[in-house]
Design a protein around this motif. Sequence first.
Motif, PDB file in Angstrom:
ATOM      1  N   LYS A  78       1.001  -0.697  -0.140  1.00 57.21           N
ATOM      2  CA  LYS A  78      -0.197  -0.156   0.126  1.00 57.21           C
ATOM      3  C   LYS A  78       0.844   1.080  -0.366  1.00 57.21           C
ATOM      4  N   TYR A  79       0.928   1.730  -1.498  1.00 58.59           N
ATOM      5  CA  TYR A  79       1.329   3.547  -1.197  1.00 58.59           C
ATOM      6  C   TYR A  79       0.342   4.274  -0.474  1.00 58.59           C
ATOM      7  N   ASN A  80       0.970   6.003   0.900  1.00 56.09           N
ATOM      8  CA  ASN A  80       0.225   6.181   1.333  1.00 56.09           C
ATOM      9  C   ASN A  80       1.450   8.069   1.226  1.00 56.09           C
ATOM     10  N   SER A  81       0.335   8.284  -0.115  1.00 56.94           N
ATOM     11  CA  SER A  81       1.443  10.066  -0.617  1.00 56.94           C
ATOM     12  C   SER A  81       1.060  10.853   0.133  1.00 56.94           C
ATOM     13  N   PRO A  82       1.699  12.072   0.761  1.00 58.05           N
ATOM     14  CA  PRO A  82       1.965  12.619   1.472  1.00 58.05           C
ATOM     15  C   PRO A  82       0.412  13.674   1.302  1.00 58.05           C
ATOM     16  N   ALA A  83       0.494  14.912   2.232  1.00 58.93           N
ATOM     17  CA  ALA A  83      -0.878  15.023   2.163  1.00 58.93           C
ATOM     18  C   ALA A  83      -1.048  16.532   1.440  1.00 58.93           C
ATOM     19  N   PHE A  84      -1.757  16.524   0.432  1.00 53.47           N
ATOM     20  CA  PHE A  84      -1.713  17.270  -0.758  1.00 53.47           C
ATOM     21  C   PHE A  84      -2.891  18.594  -0.785  1.00 53.47           C
ATOM     22  N   ILE A  85      -2.892  19.267  -1.097  1.00 51.32           N
ATOM     23  CA  ILE A  85      -3.995  21.133  -0.215  1.00 51.32           C
ATOM     24  C   ILE A  85      -3.895  21.288  -1.897  1.00 51.32           C
ATOM     25  N   ILE A  86      -4.846  21.639  -2.458  1.00 55.43           N
ATOM     26  CA  ILE A  86      -5.513  21.777  -3.725  1.00 55.43           C
ATOM     27  C   ILE A  86      -6.453  22.485  -3.418  1.00 55.43           C
ATOM     28  N   ARG A  87      -6.063  23.626  -3.879  1.00 59.69           N
ATOM     29  CA  ARG A  87      -7.277  25.326  -4.237  1.00 59.69           C
ATOM     30  C   ARG A  87      -7.484  25.738  -5.785  1.00 59.69           C
ATOM     31  N   PHE A  88      -9.166  25.736  -5.289  1.00 64.82           N
ATOM     32  CA  PHE A  88      -9.662  25.711  -7.210  1.00 64.82           C
ATOM     33  C   PHE A  88     -10.650  26.935  -6.196  1.00 64.82           C
ATOM     34  N   GLU A  89     -11.336  27.367  -8.011  1.00 62.90           N
ATOM     35  CA  GLU A  89     -12.834  28.203  -8.096  1.00 62.90           C
ATOM     36  C   GLU A  89     -13.453  27.205  -8.274  1.00 62.90           C
ATOM     37  N   ALA A  90     -15.392  27.002  -8.007  1.00 61.96           N
ATOM     38  CA  ALA A  90     -15.898  26.016  -8.286  1.00 61.96           C
ATOM     39  C   ALA A  90     -17.098  27.317  -8.993  1.00 61.96           C
ATOM     40  N   SER A  91     -17.454  26.781 -10.218  1.00 63.19           N
ATOM     41  CA  SER A  91     -19.155  26.867 -10.586  1.00 63.19           C
ATOM     42  C   SER A  91     -20.566  26.735 -10.230  1.00 63.19           C
ATOM     43  N   ASP A  92     -21.156  26.996 -11.035  1.00 62.62           N
ATOM     44  CA  ASP A  92     -22.464  25.791 -10.699  1.00 62.62           C
ATOM     45  C   ASP A  92     -22.248  24.472 -11.232  1.00 62.62           C
ATOM     46  N   ARG A  93     -21.018  23.795 -11.902  1.00 62.86           N
ATOM     47  CA  ARG A  93     -21.136  22.670 -13.253  1.00 62.86           C
ATOM     48  C   ARG A  93     -19.560  21.622 -11.220  1.00 62.86           C
ATOM     49  N   PRO A  94     -20.742  20.278 -11.933  1.00 61.93           N
ATOM     50  CA  PRO A  94     -20.474  20.242 -10.398  1.00 61.93           C
ATOM     51  C   PRO A  94     -18.207  19.496 -11.103  1.00 61.93           C
ATOM     52  N   LEU A  95     -17.697  19.080 -10.185  1.00 58.96           N
ATOM     53  CA  LEU A  95     -16.341  18.834 -10.810  1.00 58.96           C
ATOM     54  C   LEU A  95     -16.017  17.396 -10.252  1.00 58.96           C
ATOM     55  N   GLU A  96     -14.845  16.417 -11.697  1.00 58.17           N
ATOM     56  CA  GLU A  96     -13.842  15.172 -10.827  1.00 58.17           C
ATOM     57  C   GLU A  96     -12.609  15.643 -10.539  1.00 58.17           C
ATOM     58  N   LEU A  97     -11.923  15.564  -9.640  1.00 57.44           N
ATOM     59  CA  LEU A  97     -10.662  15.129  -9.399  1.00 57.44           C
ATOM     60  C   LEU A  97     -10.410  13.801  -9.700  1.00 57.44           C
TER      61      LEU A  97
END
Length: 224
Positions: A78-97
Amino acid sequence: MKPLYKFVVASLLFGAMSVNAETTISLQSEIQPLILNSADAEDASAESGNNLLLIEEGTNQLLFKVGQLVSEDAKHRKYNSPAFIIRFEASDRPLELSYPKLRTIADAKAFERSPSFTLVNDANRSVDFSIDKLTAGGLQNLRDYQNELVAYNQRADAIAAVSSVSTTSTVSTSTANKVASGESQPMSVTNSSSRMNILQGSFSQLSAQEQQEFMLWAMKNLKD
């Protein structure tokens, strides 16, 4: 506290639920959400579980980790990554990461050095984001992510930082003035109905971040 101002605060708090529209962000199954906008990510989970989060339109910040099986010396680990922080702008549309699946421990180490993520909306169009690592020494399973994220957001060099409303006890002067003064609207108000209209109108013109700051300030400054 005067009844008028009790009503004002309550109206702003409940009104924000309709002003700040919500959408969702879907996470690849190996992505584990930790903190969303200074709160435990579990609180934002939609009915389908932790991999679909409810988010507000406007600026969002998500702290997460990646965990998946990779091959090493003909075995799986099992690989466990470091913790990542993501900042983004959301509109009224669903998103996928999402991110490219890792097959070997070598892939995982390369990914850790240069993480690659994709954020798209439901029309498969890329959405801009900033990403960073949240690093800390000591035992990784005993980390206090909440406080680490607070400290990160206060750093001048933090590329994915946001203004954290959970770490401040007062609203910014500019935000308070916008609501209190009704922007450029008349200050000589003589009845409660007009005052309410000005406050509600001004509140609706604030950004999502400013609305959150004002609500926090209002709740901490309620008068008896």
